[in-house]
Design an enzyme around this catalytic site. Structure first.
Site, mmCIF file in Angstrom:
data_model
loop_
_atom_site.group_PDB
_atom_site.id
_atom_site.type_symbol
_atom_site.label_atom_id
_atom_site.label_comp_id
_atom_site.label_asym_id
_atom_site.label_seq_id
_atom_site.Cartn_x
_atom_site.Cartn_y
_atom_site.Cartn_z
ATOM 1 C CD GLU A 167 -7.008 2.220 1.938
ATOM 2 O OE1 GLU A 167 -6.727 3.365 2.314
ATOM 3 O OE2 GLU A 167 -7.825 1.985 1.017
ATOM 4 C CD GLU A 226 -6.090 8.114 10.920
ATOM 5 O OE1 GLU A 226 -5.500 7.021 10.975
ATOM 6 O OE2 GLU A 226 -6.271 8.738 9.859
ATOM 7 C CE LYS A 285 -3.170 2.707 2.864
ATOM 8 N NZ LYS A 285 -3.958 2.797 4.115
ATOM 9 C CD GLU A 314 -10.084 7.900 -0.643
ATOM 10 O OE1 GLU A 314 -9.344 7.892 0.351
ATOM 11 O OE2 GLU A 314 -10.332 6.867 -1.308
#
Length: 380
Positions: free
Chosen positions: A227, A183, A127, A364
């Site tokens: 992911e 986050e 990733k 996104e």
């Protein structure tokens, strides 16, 4: 000289000193730094000063690349207020959109190149997070607290941060990082360690039924679940040496912002050694695959080749006190305000895996840029 941590009242939390070098608004409390006793461009030096008692609190930002200068201060005082900041909104100067960096077609090409690497039969990379930015221009100087107030007001949880980046050294004087991150990189309270990694996302929709279906599709998406698992696995590996126990759910749950649905996993652990501070933990776990990729070194190398220096985007902002307690957020949904106050650079990125599609990844980032653009009165 030592800095001092003090408690504040809810009534005063709406008032920010114009020169406050650090503000972090969270649903459970707001932390405001007043004045600067000492600046640090090294997280390890700041952590050592905190442990030695030379300073009693540290606040600021870590760069995306841990080898680059940090922007940390030991403030005169570090004030804590209950609940999120209750801002008094001020007029935002007129802002116009400028250039995309890189242009959208180049970002698509970068994503396609990364996907090609990820799909190689013997790929060492699993990733990588690729980002882009939009440069905006204000007709009059924009004060960071004015943008912060809009971001906090627009966020359902009252999340927001503002950091003076001057302690990072030459070239950073007068610049500020402002954002509204959902986050949590790491939080320490006593011997309890928590974090809430987010990875895997889908845009919100005004139609409730479409929005509900979008959320359900995200929760069952093999690509997004994969992911997300990479992020959780990396955090487990980083935290296990510091914790006697870790509570990590088997599957993520849905969490949301006004712009996006996210897959999130609440992680909780028990600290093995109480001398390990929140800043120590932030340094140990940053950057996670949520903003970099995995394996970390391979992903960071590719990001450097494709994007160059990210500065403080996708770094961390937060604080730690004399008890070692503190909280650090991942610096996403953010913008940098240059020293003249009229140039604003907004950032957004997305995790790329082998199953990614370039057009979806571009969309996104456009959705994520909406957090800052909406606060500035601009369409996405």
């Amino acid at each position: 000289m030592q800095s001092t941590a003090v408690a504040g009242s809810a009534e005063t939390s709406a008032d920010l000193p114009p020169g406050a070098p650090f503000v972090l608004s969270r649903p459970h409390g707001t932390v405001i730094a007043d004045g600067i006793r000492t600046g640090f461009d090294s997280a390890r030096d700041a952590a050592a000063a905190l442990k030695s008692g030379t300073v009693t609190s540290v606040a600021g930002a870590l760069a995306f690349d841990p080898s680059h200068p940090a922007a940390l201060v030991a403030p005169q005082t570090l004030r804590h207020h209950p609940g999120s900041w209750a801002p008094r909104l001020q007029t935002i100067p007129h802002v116009r959109a400028g250039t995309s960096v890189p242009p959208e077609d180049e970002h698509l090409a970068r994503v396609a190149a990364a996907i090609h690497v990820l799909r190689e039969p013997e790929a060492a990379l699993h990733k990588v997070v690729l980002a882009r930015s939009v440069v905006l221009h204000a007709e009059e100087p924009l004060h960071p607290h004015t943008l912060l107030a809009r971001l906090v007001a627009n966020d359902l949880g009252g999340n927001g941060f503002s950091v003076d980046l001057g302690s990072a050294g030459t070239g950073w004087s007068g610049r500020h990082l402002v954002g509204s991150s959902p986050e949590v990189l790491i939080r320490r309270r006593g011997d309890t360690v928590t974090c809430h990694p987010l990875a895997g996302s889908a845009p919100r929709h005004a139609d409730p039924e479409i929005d509900r279906q979008t959320a359900e599709n995200l929760a069952s998406s093999e690509k997004n679940l994969r992911e997300h698992a990479l992020v959780v696995d990396a955090l487990r590996a980083s935290l296990e040496p510091f914790c006697t126990e870790l509570d990590i759910p088997d599957r993520p749950t849905l969490t949301s912002t006004p712009q996006l649905w996210h897959l999130g996993t609440p992680v909780a652990g028990r600290l093995r050694d109480r001398s390990v501070t929140a800043l120590d933990l932030a340094v140990a776990v940053h950057p996670t695959p949520a903003v970099c990729g995995t394996p970390t070194d391979a992903a960071r190398t590719l990001i450097g080749e494709l994007e160059g220096d990210r500065g403080f985007y996708a770094g961390a902002v937060g604080w730690a006190d004399a008890d070692g307690d503190g909280e650090w957020m991942v610096t996403i949904r953010c913008a940098q305000i240059d020293a003249d106050g009229t140039t604003v650079t907004a950032y957004a990125g997305g995790g790329i895996v082998a199953a990614s599609e370039p057009d979806d990844e571009l969309a996104e980032t456009t959705t994520k840029l909406g957090t800052v653009l909406a606060a500035l009165g601009l369409p996405r």
